[in-house]
Design a protein around this motif. Structure first.
Motif, mmCIF file in Angstrom:
data_model
loop_
_atom_site.group_PDB
_atom_site.id
_atom_site.type_symbol
_atom_site.label_atom_id
_atom_site.label_comp_id
_atom_site.label_asym_id
_atom_site.label_seq_id
_atom_site.Cartn_x
_atom_site.Cartn_y
_atom_site.Cartn_z
ATOM 1 N N GLY A 79 75.960 -17.185 -35.957
ATOM 2 C CA GLY A 79 77.173 -17.191 -35.160
ATOM 3 C C GLY A 79 78.211 -16.166 -35.544
ATOM 4 O O GLY A 79 79.299 -16.159 -34.968
ATOM 5 N N MET A 80 77.933 -15.312 -36.504
ATOM 6 C CA MET A 80 78.936 -14.353 -36.975
ATOM 7 C C MET A 80 78.424 -13.000 -37.403
ATOM 8 O O MET A 80 79.228 -12.086 -37.496
ATOM 9 N N TYR A 81 77.169 -12.881 -37.731
ATOM 10 C CA TYR A 81 76.733 -11.657 -38.386
ATOM 11 C C TYR A 81 75.692 -10.895 -37.589
ATOM 12 O O TYR A 81 74.794 -11.480 -36.975
ATOM 13 N N HIS A 82 75.852 -9.586 -37.621
ATOM 14 C CA HIS A 82 74.868 -8.705 -37.012
ATOM 15 C C HIS A 82 73.954 -8.179 -38.107
ATOM 16 O O HIS A 82 74.418 -7.833 -39.185
ATOM 17 N N GLY A 116 75.020 -8.714 -43.529
ATOM 18 C CA GLY A 116 76.100 -9.043 -42.613
ATOM 19 C C GLY A 116 77.327 -8.204 -42.891
ATOM 20 O O GLY A 116 78.077 -7.854 -41.978
ATOM 21 N N ARG A 117 77.526 -7.884 -44.153
ATOM 22 C CA ARG A 117 78.709 -7.118 -44.532
ATOM 23 C C ARG A 117 78.623 -5.660 -44.101
ATOM 24 O O ARG A 117 79.603 -5.078 -43.634
ATOM 25 N N LEU A 118 77.458 -5.063 -44.266
ATOM 26 C CA LEU A 118 77.382 -3.633 -43.963
ATOM 27 C C LEU A 118 77.547 -3.353 -42.474
ATOM 28 O O LEU A 118 78.132 -2.340 -42.098
#
Length: 183
Positions: A79-82, A116-118
């Motif tokens: 629900g939040m990360y690509h 998810g962070r990058l």
DNA sequence: AGGATGATATCC
DNA sequence: GATATCATCCTC
């Protein structure tokens, strides 16, 4: 003399996924004005790999994995990360490399030590799904000529359900690099 | 250890 | 149509 960027071509990507995952380490990802060096990857193979999205055969979400190498596969999870992946293997053979961590080179401010962070730090979203890294004007991978110091090979993260494929050593990272997602 | 938060696979 | 699950990250 103009600056020479060595963009990775179709041939680089159209090889066995595990090989491409290992060799993507230390390559530079360019996205618009941002540049970052790959320090951690994972290989996801075809339908036989019980951890791979390709295990469901070709569906709407993952069909890009069955297509030409060098294309970007982005999917949205939790629900939040690509998640950023690069398609490997010959046409018709499924496989993709998950980029798990990068080291900032230019114009990257946020943390990049995790998949998810990058994508958040580089501004990569579903808009980029299906982009051809070999032909795009704003998204490509450059061989800067630098070589990874020492490569570590471990099992993949977050796929404990994958049976015998859980223990495959298909995660690669640059040993000692502070931007790797975890030890 | 648990919650966020939505797409997808796999059931009824 | 409902529900369980997720190639994760953040906060407690």
């Amino acid at each position: 003399m103009t600056k020479t960027l060595t963009r990775l071509d179709r041939k680089f990507f159209a090889r066995p996924t595990v090989e491409v995952a290992r060799e993507l380490l230390a390559k530079n990802i360019h996205f618009r004005d941002k540049v970052a060096r790959v320090v951690e990857t994972e290989a996801y193979l075809g339908p036989e790999d019980l951890a791979s999205h390709a295990r469901f055969n070709s569906r709407k979400r993952n069909q890009i994995m069955f297509g030409s190498a060098g294309y970007v596969y982005v999917y949205f999870t939790y629900g939040m990360y690509h998640m950023l992946n690069i398609v490997a293997e010959e046409e018709g053979q499924a496989g993709a490399v998950l980029i798990r961590a990068v080291e900032p080179v230019s114009n990257v401010e946020l943390a990049t030590n995790g998949p998810g962070r990058l994508t958040r730090a580089m501004g990569i979203t579903m808009q980029e799904n299906g982009v051809d890294l070999v032909g795009s004007e704003e998204f490509w991978v450059e061989d800067s000529g630098s070589v990874p110091e020492e490569i570590m090979e471990t099992s993949r993260v977050g796929i404990g359900y994958a049976g015998e494929y859980r223990d495959k050593l298909w995660r690669f990272y640059v040993k000692g690099n502070p931007f790797v997602s975890r030890v």
